[in-house]
Design a protein around this motif. Structure first.
Motif, PDB file in Angstrom:
ATOM      1  N   ALA A  80       0.827  -1.208   0.000  1.00 15.98           N
ATOM      2  CA  ALA A  80       0.000   0.000   0.000  1.00 15.98           C
ATOM      3  C   ALA A  80       0.862   1.260   0.000  1.00 15.98           C
ATOM      4  O   ALA A  80       0.543   2.244  -0.672  1.00 15.98           O
ATOM      5  CB  ALA A  80      -0.922  -0.001   1.219  1.00 15.98           C
ATOM      6  N   VAL A  81       1.975   1.236   0.727  1.00 12.12           N
ATOM      7  CA  VAL A  81       2.878   2.395   0.753  1.00 12.12           C
ATOM      8  C   VAL A  81       3.551   2.581  -0.607  1.00 12.12           C
ATOM      9  O   VAL A  81       3.651   3.698  -1.121  1.00 12.12           O
ATOM     10  CB  VAL A  81       3.932   2.232   1.862  1.00 12.12           C
ATOM     11  N   MET A  82       4.020   1.485  -1.210  1.00 12.50           N
ATOM     12  CA  MET A  82       4.714   1.591  -2.494  1.00 12.50           C
ATOM     13  C   MET A  82       3.784   2.052  -3.610  1.00 12.50           C
ATOM     14  O   MET A  82       4.212   2.743  -4.540  1.00 12.50           O
ATOM     15  CB  MET A  82       5.350   0.241  -2.848  1.00 12.50           C
ATOM     16  N   LEU A  83       2.524   1.675  -3.543  1.00 10.11           N
ATOM     17  CA  LEU A  83       1.560   2.138  -4.545  1.00 10.11           C
ATOM     18  C   LEU A  83       1.087   3.551  -4.255  1.00 10.11           C
ATOM     19  O   LEU A  83       0.683   4.287  -5.164  1.00 10.11           O
ATOM     20  CB  LEU A  83       0.364   1.184  -4.585  1.00 10.11           C
ATOM     21  N   ASN A  84       1.158   3.948  -2.992  1.00 10.22           N
ATOM     22  CA  ASN A  84       0.640   5.242  -2.577  1.00 10.22           C
ATOM     23  C   ASN A  84       1.495   6.405  -3.056  1.00 10.22           C
ATOM     24  O   ASN A  84       1.000   7.376  -3.637  1.00 10.22           O
ATOM     25  CB  ASN A  84       0.528   5.264  -1.047  1.00 10.22           C
ATOM     26  N   LEU A  85       2.794   6.339  -2.840  1.00 17.54           N
ATOM     27  CA  LEU A  85       3.676   7.478  -3.098  1.00 17.54           C
ATOM     28  C   LEU A  85       3.719   7.920  -4.562  1.00 17.54           C
ATOM     29  O   LEU A  85       3.698   9.135  -4.825  1.00 17.54           O
ATOM     30  CB  LEU A  85       5.083   7.171  -2.594  1.00 17.54           C
ATOM     31  N   PRO A  86       3.800   7.018  -5.555  1.00 16.47           N
ATOM     32  CA  PRO A  86       3.849   7.487  -6.945  1.00 16.47           C
ATOM     33  C   PRO A  86       2.625   8.285  -7.375  1.00 16.47           C
ATOM     34  O   PRO A  86       2.692   9.056  -8.333  1.00 16.47           O
ATOM     35  CB  PRO A  86       3.953   6.179  -7.751  1.00 16.47           C
ATOM     36  N   PHE A  87       1.494   8.110  -6.679  1.00 11.46           N
ATOM     37  CA  PHE A  87       0.292   8.869  -7.016  1.00 11.46           C
ATOM     38  C   PHE A  87       0.139  10.121  -6.145  1.00 11.46           C
ATOM     39  O   PHE A  87      -0.232  11.191  -6.638  1.00 11.46           O
ATOM     40  CB  PHE A  87      -0.953   7.980  -6.870  1.00 11.46           C
ATOM     41  N   SER A  88       0.411   9.996  -4.860  1.00 13.75           N
ATOM     42  CA  SER A  88       0.158  11.106  -3.944  1.00 13.75           C
ATOM     43  C   SER A  88       1.176  12.232  -4.089  1.00 13.75           C
ATOM     44  O   SER A  88       0.823  13.409  -3.960  1.00 13.75           O
ATOM     45  CB  SER A  88       0.150  10.599  -2.493  1.00 13.75           C
ATOM     46  N   LEU A  89       2.444  11.904  -4.368  1.00 10.70           N
ATOM     47  CA  LEU A  89       3.458  12.946  -4.477  1.00 10.70           C
ATOM     48  C   LEU A  89       3.212  13.881  -5.666  1.00 10.70           C
ATOM     49  O   LEU A  89       3.195  15.113  -5.485  1.00 10.70           O
ATOM     50  CB  LEU A  89       4.854  12.320  -4.559  1.00 10.70           C
ATOM     51  N   PRO A  90       2.995  13.380  -6.896  1.00  8.06           N
ATOM     52  CA  PRO A  90       2.677  14.310  -7.993  1.00  8.06           C
ATOM     53  C   PRO A  90       1.381  15.080  -7.771  1.00  8.06           C
ATOM     54  O   PRO A  90       1.291  16.262  -8.125  1.00  8.06           O
ATOM     55  CB  PRO A  90       2.571  13.383  -9.212  1.00  8.06           C
ATOM     56  N   ALA A  91       0.380  14.423  -7.174  1.00  9.73           N
ATOM     57  CA  ALA A  91      -0.882  15.117  -6.910  1.00  9.73           C
ATOM     58  C   ALA A  91      -0.686  16.234  -5.892  1.00  9.73           C
ATOM     59  O   ALA A  91      -1.229  17.337  -6.049  1.00  9.73           O
ATOM     60  CB  ALA A  91      -1.925  14.119  -6.415  1.00  9.73           C
ATOM     61  N   ALA A  92       0.088  15.970  -4.843  1.00 12.48           N
ATOM     62  CA  ALA A  92       0.357  16.999  -3.841  1.00 12.48           C
ATOM     63  C   ALA A  92       1.138  18.156  -4.442  1.00 12.48           C
ATOM     64  O   ALA A  92       0.880  19.331  -4.124  1.00 12.48           O
ATOM     65  CB  ALA A  92       1.127  16.387  -2.666  1.00 12.48           C
ATOM     66  N   TYR A  93       2.084  17.856  -5.322  1.00 11.73           N
ATOM     67  CA  TYR A  93       2.865  18.920  -5.971  1.00 11.73           C
ATOM     68  C   TYR A  93       1.959  19.784  -6.850  1.00 11.73           C
ATOM     69  O   TYR A  93       2.063  21.017  -6.841  1.00 11.73           O
ATOM     70  CB  TYR A  93       3.986  18.310  -6.808  1.00 11.73           C
ATOM     71  N   ALA A  94       1.073  19.134  -7.606  1.00 13.25           N
ATOM     72  CA  ALA A  94       0.167  19.887  -8.478  1.00 13.25           C
ATOM     73  C   ALA A  94      -0.763  20.785  -7.668  1.00 13.25           C
ATOM     74  O   ALA A  94      -0.996  21.946  -8.027  1.00 13.25           O
ATOM     75  CB  ALA A  94      -0.632  18.919  -9.344  1.00 13.25           C
ATOM     76  N   LEU A  95      -1.293  20.268  -6.578  1.00 16.19           N
ATOM     77  CA  LEU A  95      -2.195  21.064  -5.748  1.00 16.19           C
ATOM     78  C   LEU A  95      -1.464  22.178  -5.018  1.00 16.19           C
ATOM     79  O   LEU A  95      -2.078  23.178  -4.640  1.00 16.19           O
ATOM     80  CB  LEU A  95      -2.897  20.152  -4.736  1.00 16.19           C
ATOM     81  N   SER A  96      -0.173  22.034  -4.819  1.00 15.96           N
ATOM     82  CA  SER A  96       0.602  23.062  -4.143  1.00 15.96           C
ATOM     83  C   SER A  96       1.075  24.150  -5.089  1.00 15.96           C
ATOM     84  O   SER A  96       1.107  25.328  -4.720  1.00 15.96           O
ATOM     85  CB  SER A  96       1.811  22.419  -3.449  1.00 15.96           C
ATOM     86  N   ARG A  97       1.432  23.784  -6.318  1.00 18.77           N
ATOM     87  CA  ARG A  97       2.104  24.725  -7.214  1.00 18.77           C
ATOM     88  C   ARG A  97       1.229  25.267  -8.343  1.00 18.77           C
ATOM     89  O   ARG A  97       1.439  26.383  -8.812  1.00 18.77           O
ATOM     90  CB  ARG A  97       3.333  24.056  -7.827  1.00 18.77           C
ATOM     91  N   PHE A  98       0.258  24.499  -8.804  1.00 21.20           N
ATOM     92  CA  PHE A  98      -0.523  24.906  -9.960  1.00 21.20           C
ATOM     93  C   PHE A  98      -1.845  25.529  -9.524  1.00 21.20           C
ATOM     94  O   PHE A  98      -2.410  25.166  -8.495  1.00 21.20           O
ATOM     95  CB  PHE A  98      -0.801  23.717 -10.885  1.00 21.20           C
ATOM     96  N   ARG A  99      -2.326  26.447 -10.336  1.00 19.99           N
ATOM     97  CA  ARG A  99      -3.624  27.080 -10.087  1.00 19.99           C
ATOM     98  C   ARG A  99      -4.713  26.199 -10.707  1.00 19.99           C
ATOM     99  O   ARG A  99      -5.059  26.356 -11.880  1.00 19.99           O
ATOM    100  CB  ARG A  99      -3.659  28.482 -10.684  1.00 19.99           C
ATOM    101  N   ILE A 100      -5.221  25.283  -9.916  1.00 26.15           N
ATOM    102  CA  ILE A 100      -6.225  24.335 -10.379  1.00 26.15           C
ATOM    103  C   ILE A 100      -7.605  24.832  -9.962  1.00 26.15           C
ATOM    104  O   ILE A 100      -7.824  25.147  -8.792  1.00 26.15           O
ATOM    105  CB  ILE A 100      -5.956  22.937  -9.795  1.00 26.15           C
ATOM    106  N   LYS A 101      -8.512  24.877 -10.916  1.00 26.36           N
ATOM    107  CA  LYS A 101      -9.866  25.321 -10.618  1.00 26.36           C
ATOM    108  C   LYS A 101     -10.549  24.309  -9.696  1.00 26.36           C
ATOM    109  O   LYS A 101     -10.540  23.113  -9.948  1.00 26.36           O
ATOM    110  CB  LYS A 101     -10.667  25.477 -11.917  1.00 26.36           C
ATOM    111  N   GLY A 102     -11.138  24.814  -8.627  1.00 31.90           N
ATOM    112  CA  GLY A 102     -11.796  23.941  -7.665  1.00 31.90           C
ATOM    113  C   GLY A 102     -10.831  23.201  -6.762  1.00 31.90           C
ATOM    114  O   GLY A 102     -11.167  22.137  -6.237  1.00 31.90           O
TER     115      GLY A 102
END
Length: 275
Positions: A80-102
């Motif tokens: 679960a940890v190995m599958l978790n990080l490849p998805f959560s890290l890019p998503a967290a970066y996008a939500l932190s750095r990009f202006r995403i609507k909603g």
């Protein structure tokens, strides 16, 4: 300003009381696993007894039904940890750095997934896993656990990424670095303590989860929490076996946190001190 002797004594007494509150139940469960059955609920409690290892031997020796379940828990939690990080890290970066609507609504949706009781998803997940032929497999449990680990990891990792100065990334982008290079070679090394802490908590969430494996596993892939639940039967509750399995379930997360304690402190205090 130095504290007076009574003030210090009060602080130490409070710390001792908190230690007893947190360590006491663990210590009592350890004793429950090795004490004779006729002393389980005696009043006043019996503190002096000859240890017996029948419960531990039954759980992990002969027949040792809980030993394969301990290995299954390790496989599921680590997967679960190995599958978790490849998805959560890019998503967290996008939500932190990009202006995403909603973006705020999306973060609230993640929070809602964390607040929803897992039992509410058991029937749909069971039907879905059966329909695609994955019920009873490790992968089904690892995949379904992402509904808990990914939202939590995104929330936590985003807070770590927010503390990284944007100017560092802008300088790298001017030099021609791609987004993947910035995440992998700049952001990830800077937030490594936070990534380790996030992985540790994701491991513990997956390790302790009994609801999803209860309906998604079979006899061969059942995890240790599911095996512990089987000691609650209509004929009675075998407290010695439960205590032995519960103590074994505590050990891996405790060892992980003890081995990586320096990263826990660094991760939880990341960004708290500004230069």
């Amino acid at each position: 300003m130095t504290r007076s002797v009574p003030a210090k004594a009060a602080v130490y007494a409070l710390m001792l009381l908190m230690l007893v509150v947190f360590i006491g139940p663990i210590f009592w469960f350890v004793l429950l696993a090795i004490r004779p059955a006729d002393t389980f609920f005696t009043m006043p409690p019996v503190t002096a007894f000859t240890p017996i290892w029948d419960s531990v031997n039954y759980a992990f020796g002969d027949p040792g039904n809980n030993l394969p379940q301990l290995l299954n828990s390790l496989i599921v939690a680590a997967g679960a940890v190995m599958l978790n990080l490849p998805f959560s890290l890019p998503a967290a970066y996008a939500l932190s750095r990009f202006r995403i609507k909603g973006r705020k609504h999306l973060m609230m949706w993640y929070l809602g997934l964390l607040m929803a009781p897992p039992v509410a998803f058991l029937i749909p997940y069971s039907i879905l896993a059966s329909a695609v032929g994955l019920k009873g497999s490790y992968f089904s449990m690892i995949l379904i656990l992402q509904t808990l680990t990914i939202p939590f990891s995104i929330w936590l990792l985003r807070s770590f990424i927010d503390e990284v100065p944007v100017e560092i990334e802008e300088a790298a982008r001017v030099d021609g670095a791609s987004t993947a290079t910035i995440i992998g070679r700049i952001v990830l090394p800077l937030i490594l303590p936070g990534v380790i802490v996030t992985s540790m908590f994701a491991f513990v969430f997956s390790w302790n989860n009994a609801a999803f494996p209860l309906v998604l596993s079979n006899r061969e892939t059942a995890t240790l929490p599911v095996g512990t639940l089987r000691y609650f039967g209509t004929a009675g509750v075998t407290w010695g076996f439960i205590a032995a399995a519960a103590v074994a379930a505590m050990i891996p997360p405790m060892l992980i946190f003890l081995a990586l304690d320096r990263y826990v402190v660094r991760g939880l205090t990341f960004g708290s001190v500004k230069g």
